[in-house]
Design a protein around this motif. Sequence first.
Motif, PDB file in Angstrom:
ATOM      1  N   ALA A 102       0.836  -1.203   0.000  1.00  0.00           N
ATOM      2  CA  ALA A 102       0.000   0.000   0.000  1.00  0.00           C
ATOM      3  C   ALA A 102       0.873   1.257   0.000  1.00  0.00           C
ATOM      4  O   ALA A 102       0.534   2.269   0.596  1.00  0.00           O
ATOM      5  N   GLY A 103       2.004   1.133  -0.674  1.00  0.00           N
ATOM      6  CA  GLY A 103       2.940   2.259  -0.695  1.00  0.00           C
ATOM      7  C   GLY A 103       2.861   3.078  -1.980  1.00  0.00           C
ATOM      8  O   GLY A 103       3.602   4.044  -2.150  1.00  0.00           O
ATOM      9  N   GLY A 104       1.938   2.700  -2.878  1.00  0.00           N
ATOM     10  CA  GLY A 104       1.855   3.406  -4.165  1.00  0.00           C
ATOM     11  C   GLY A 104       1.273   4.806  -4.005  1.00  0.00           C
ATOM     12  O   GLY A 104       0.689   5.128  -2.972  1.00  0.00           O
ATOM     13  N   THR A 107      -1.640   7.801  -8.357  1.00  0.00           N
ATOM     14  CA  THR A 107      -1.829   9.062  -9.092  1.00  0.00           C
ATOM     15  C   THR A 107      -2.981   8.985 -10.087  1.00  0.00           C
ATOM     16  O   THR A 107      -3.717   9.946 -10.253  1.00  0.00           O
ATOM     17  N   ARG A 108      -3.167   7.814 -10.710  1.00  0.00           N
ATOM     18  CA  ARG A 108      -4.230   7.716 -11.723  1.00  0.00           C
ATOM     19  C   ARG A 108      -5.616   7.831 -11.108  1.00  0.00           C
ATOM     20  O   ARG A 108      -6.534   8.374 -11.699  1.00  0.00           O
ATOM     21  N   LEU A 109      -5.769   7.329  -9.893  1.00  0.00           N
ATOM     22  CA  LEU A 109      -7.078   7.362  -9.239  1.00  0.00           C
ATOM     23  C   LEU A 109      -7.413   8.778  -8.765  1.00  0.00           C
ATOM     24  O   LEU A 109      -8.575   9.187  -8.738  1.00  0.00           O
ATOM     25  N   LYS A 115      -4.336   4.917  -1.038  1.00  0.00           N
ATOM     26  CA  LYS A 115      -5.339   4.215  -1.847  1.00  0.00           C
ATOM     27  C   LYS A 115      -6.272   3.327  -1.019  1.00  0.00           C
ATOM     28  O   LYS A 115      -7.466   3.247  -1.290  1.00  0.00           O
ATOM     29  N   VAL A 240      -3.128  -3.428  -2.933  1.00  0.00           N
ATOM     30  CA  VAL A 240      -4.170  -2.871  -2.079  1.00  0.00           C
ATOM     31  C   VAL A 240      -5.440  -2.593  -2.889  1.00  0.00           C
ATOM     32  O   VAL A 240      -6.498  -2.330  -2.334  1.00  0.00           O
ATOM     33  N   ASP A 241      -5.324  -2.668  -4.226  1.00  0.00           N
ATOM     34  CA  ASP A 241      -6.370  -2.077  -5.057  1.00  0.00           C
ATOM     35  C   ASP A 241      -7.131  -3.079  -5.931  1.00  0.00           C
ATOM     36  O   ASP A 241      -7.601  -2.731  -7.002  1.00  0.00           O
ATOM     37  N   LYS A 341       5.453  10.917 -14.356  1.00  0.00           N
ATOM     38  CA  LYS A 341       4.222  11.168 -13.588  1.00  0.00           C
ATOM     39  C   LYS A 341       4.077  12.634 -13.202  1.00  0.00           C
ATOM     40  O   LYS A 341       5.029  13.397 -13.298  1.00  0.00           O
ATOM     41  N   LYS A 362       9.719   9.055 -11.964  1.00  0.00           N
ATOM     42  CA  LYS A 362       9.716   8.292 -10.722  1.00  0.00           C
ATOM     43  C   LYS A 362      10.378   6.967 -11.078  1.00  0.00           C
ATOM     44  O   LYS A 362      10.106   6.407 -12.146  1.00  0.00           O
TER      45      LYS A 362
HETATM   46  P1  UTP Z   1       0.490   0.553  -9.256  1.00  0.00           P
HETATM   47  O1  UTP Z   1       1.683   0.221 -10.039  1.00  0.00           O
HETATM   48  O2  UTP Z   1      -0.825   0.386  -9.899  1.00  0.00           O
HETATM   49  O3  UTP Z   1       0.677   2.039  -8.719  1.00  0.00           O
HETATM   50  O4  UTP Z   1       0.537  -0.283  -7.919  1.00  0.00           O
HETATM   51  P2  UTP Z   1      -0.201   2.996  -7.834  1.00  0.00           P
HETATM   52  O5  UTP Z   1       0.747   3.803  -7.057  1.00  0.00           O
HETATM   53  O6  UTP Z   1      -1.226   2.288  -7.005  1.00  0.00           O
HETATM   54  O7  UTP Z   1      -0.979   3.883  -8.888  1.00  0.00           O
HETATM   55  P3  UTP Z   1      -0.459   4.960  -9.970  1.00  0.00           P
HETATM   56  O8  UTP Z   1       0.371   4.202 -10.966  1.00  0.00           O
HETATM   57  O9  UTP Z   1       0.316   6.021  -9.255  1.00  0.00           O
HETATM   58  O10 UTP Z   1      -1.742   5.475 -10.526  1.00  0.00           O
HETATM   59  C1  UTP Z   1       0.208  -1.629  -7.794  1.00  0.00           C
HETATM   60  C2  UTP Z   1       0.308  -1.998  -6.325  1.00  0.00           C
HETATM   61  O11 UTP Z   1       1.630  -1.783  -5.852  1.00  0.00           O
HETATM   62  C3  UTP Z   1       1.642  -0.875  -4.756  1.00  0.00           C
HETATM   63  C4  UTP Z   1       0.367  -0.083  -4.888  1.00  0.00           C
HETATM   64  O12 UTP Z   1      -0.013   0.465  -3.643  1.00  0.00           O
HETATM   65  C5  UTP Z   1      -0.593  -1.144  -5.412  1.00  0.00           C
HETATM   66  O13 UTP Z   1      -1.053  -1.969  -4.378  1.00  0.00           O
HETATM   67  N1  UTP Z   1       2.859  -0.046  -4.817  1.00  0.00           N
HETATM   68  C6  UTP Z   1       3.198   0.587  -5.956  1.00  0.00           C
HETATM   69  C7  UTP Z   1       3.624   0.068  -3.679  1.00  0.00           C
HETATM   70  O14 UTP Z   1       3.296  -0.494  -2.621  1.00  0.00           O
HETATM   71  N2  UTP Z   1       4.739   0.840  -3.749  1.00  0.00           N
HETATM   72  C8  UTP Z   1       5.128   1.479  -4.863  1.00  0.00           C
HETATM   73  O15 UTP Z   1       6.161   2.169  -4.839  1.00  0.00           O
HETATM   74  C9  UTP Z   1       4.331   1.354  -6.006  1.00  0.00           C
END
Ligand code: UTP
Length: 414
Positions: A102-104, A107-109, A115, A240-241, A341, A362
Amino acid sequence: MDKVQDTIDLLKMYNQEHIIKLLEKLDEDKKQALIDQISKIDFHQLKELYDNTKKEIEIKENKIEPLPYLDKKKLSEEQKEEFQKLGEEVLENGQYAVVTMAGGQGTRLGHSGPKGTFKLDVYGKGKYLFEILAENLKEANQKYKKVIPWYIMTSKENNEETIRFMEKHNYFGYDKAFVRFFAQSELPLLDINGKLLVGKDMKIKEASDGNGGTYSSLRASGCLAEMKEKGIKWVFIGGVDNALLKMADTILLGMAIKKKVQIASKSIVKANAHERVGVFGKMNGHPKVIEYTELPEKMAEEVDEDGELKYGEAHIMCNLYTIEAIEKISKETLIYHSAFKKNSYIDEEGKEIIPTEPNSYKFESFIFDAFELFDDIAILRGKREDDFAPVKNKDGVDSPRTAKELYEKYWNRN
Ligand code: UTP
């Protein structure tokens, strides 16, 4: 004094003069904090990553082969039972842990918080993504009479907010003693000219270094050592998504045990031969998620004797590992990819700029780039309608609207 001069020299050497100007403007405390931050940055690595964004992607001659998979719906009753029994034993013995990435930045959402704190508009009242995950794990806990240790990977940016959110919602009824948060590693963001971005806090802007950072962050945070102490043998790592993610699938686990592999992954079949998703295959003898850009068009269309796509198994971030596999990967350096991004920053006049178009690189490593460190992995084909309801984009495909529909359809059936 020397430390300041050393920092200035370093910044000059790597064409980051705008940071020198910033240092001159800061009060002593902020200046020290920035110097400390700079001392931890690997400028050489960063320059290399930036230079790579300017290079043409090298198309190498790769030997691509299909990777065998089992289709869950085609398993015989005996096979299913055997896998299930093997898997259940691990869960009942408390040898299973789950990691949620859950570290993403999401940005797209375009949701303003982490998230997992996004509320999916299901069944009128709605459910947060973290709530949906907690429910899935609680169901397994009830079934196997053990509480699965749940590790939630956050970013430095969203860690506090994530913890506050889970506290506020009483962990959605999950036993708090079994939940541990750990923040993942980061890398600085670079603008189109390779310059570091500065944030509102007058620090260099850094962001999580991709979900491939999970392995090394599990080690660095002490979570891996803790898992070993608890006697964990298998670790599930998922995103997480995905509102239909099954985190304790005993068939997947049993299949991995039976096949004596260190990694097993659930796939879903591609919607069509040209869907733009990464698929499982073998490249130069090793298992890999092959990007659609890496798969020649003709191969993408190839079918086997049953009429199934030979390269049709899409990766859905539903991966299972032995603890030894995590340990091994956590000591390796995975390659970094760059993503362009949108990231806000402070300009030289101190004004905050919120870009409307992507403006910065990034650097991210991907969870699946670790697969090629192994000779073999096992794939189980799940079903799109049972296993995959991603929340990625604000609207259109893979959006809250499509995920809501898939989630409700699934739960109306089950
Ligand atoms: P995504 O690659 O879809 O990225 O992550 P994101 O951050 O959720 O969305 P965008 O691209 O910025 O729109 C897939 C999974 O990997 C996690 C996200 O939380 C998601 O569960 N993730 C992604 C991390 O935990 N760390 C990261 O550095 C990147």
